[in-house]
Design an enzyme around this catalytic site. Structure first.
Site, mmCIF file in Angstrom:
data_model
loop_
_atom_site.group_PDB
_atom_site.id
_atom_site.type_symbol
_atom_site.label_atom_id
_atom_site.label_comp_id
_atom_site.label_asym_id
_atom_site.label_seq_id
_atom_site.Cartn_x
_atom_site.Cartn_y
_atom_site.Cartn_z
ATOM 1 N N GLY A 47 49.265 28.265 35.370
ATOM 2 C CA GLY A 47 50.086 28.971 36.328
ATOM 3 C C GLY A 47 49.706 28.685 37.760
ATOM 4 C CD GLN A 52 46.735 29.631 42.646
ATOM 5 O OE1 GLN A 52 47.625 29.976 41.875
ATOM 6 N NE2 GLN A 52 45.659 28.971 42.253
ATOM 7 C CB CYS A 89 41.352 29.773 39.475
ATOM 8 S SG CYS A 89 42.468 30.100 40.838
ATOM 9 C CG LEU A 90 45.769 25.250 39.132
ATOM 10 C CD1 LEU A 90 47.272 25.273 39.390
ATOM 11 C CD2 LEU A 90 45.340 23.908 38.581
ATOM 12 C CG HIS A 131 44.773 34.057 36.636
ATOM 13 N ND1 HIS A 131 43.416 33.846 36.514
ATOM 14 C CD2 HIS A 131 45.194 33.204 37.604
ATOM 15 C CE1 HIS A 131 43.039 32.913 37.364
ATOM 16 N NE2 HIS A 131 44.108 32.498 38.042
ATOM 17 C CD GLU A 132 48.821 32.102 38.114
ATOM 18 O OE1 GLU A 132 48.916 32.062 39.359
ATOM 19 O OE2 GLU A 132 48.002 31.414 37.478
ATOM 20 C CG HIS A 135 46.309 33.823 42.344
ATOM 21 N ND1 HIS A 135 45.301 33.437 43.198
ATOM 22 C CD2 HIS A 135 46.079 33.176 41.166
ATOM 23 C CE1 HIS A 135 44.492 32.598 42.572
ATOM 24 N NE2 HIS A 135 44.941 32.430 41.340
#
Length: 172
Positions: A47, A52, A89-90, A131-132, A135
């Site tokens: 995701g 981000q 995480c990216l 998680h997203e 963010h």
């Protein structure tokens, strides 16, 4: 459409709360399309949230293995059960940690057509959704890590979470 740069852990934008999308415009559709391109270019990650890529809007794109899901202004309506699993995480590539999340979630969101949609997630999908959405609220997975360390994906070397916090504060 374009692949956007993903902000690294420690960038202060990642700690800010995203603003709601007030209307579906061509700009919002382009953001969704660019985020999809960025997600799929990022080597199998699940995701991506708009903060981000430096955009403080409540927009998420995800593919947890069953196809693309887009969330616009997502609101968690219900959460049930409990699970603990590895998260990465990216914005902090190469490391993961163990996080406790709800086992299932029910989310109200908008589609790219502006229609209200209800999304149900179980297991891994529920984990990704939470998680997203975190963010979008300036919360990172390291804020939930159950141990005091993260693990490097390749070497399995541990990094102390206090070092991660120091890195974050230096970036703010």
């Amino acid at each position: 459409m374009a692949v956007k740069q993903i902000l690294p852990f420690g960038d202060p934008i990642l700690r800010k709360r995203a603003k709601p999308v007030t209307e579906m415009t061509e700009r919002t559709i382009k953001l969704l399309d660019d985020m999809v391109d960025t997600l799929y270019a990022s080597e199998g990650r699940a995701g991506l949230a708009a903060p981000q890529v430096g955009v403080l809007r409540r927009v998420v794109v995800m593919d947890c293995g069953d196809g693309l899901i887009e969330l616009i202004n997502p609101e968690i309506l219900e959460m049930h059960g409990e699970q603990t699993g590895a998260e990465a995480c990216l914005s902090f590539p190469g490391y993961y940690g163990y996080v406790k999340r709800a086992q299932s979630v029910k989310v109200k969101t908008l589609s790219r057509n502006g229609e209200t949609v209800i999304v149900h997630g179980e297991g891994y999908l529920a984990r990704c959704i939470q998680h997203e959405i975190d963010h979008l609220n300036g919360v990172l997975f390291v804020d939930h890590v159950r141990e005091n360390w993260l693990i490097h994906e390749d070497t399995k070397q541990k990094i102390d979470l206090l070092d991660v916090i120091r890195l974050t504060k230096q970036g703010q």
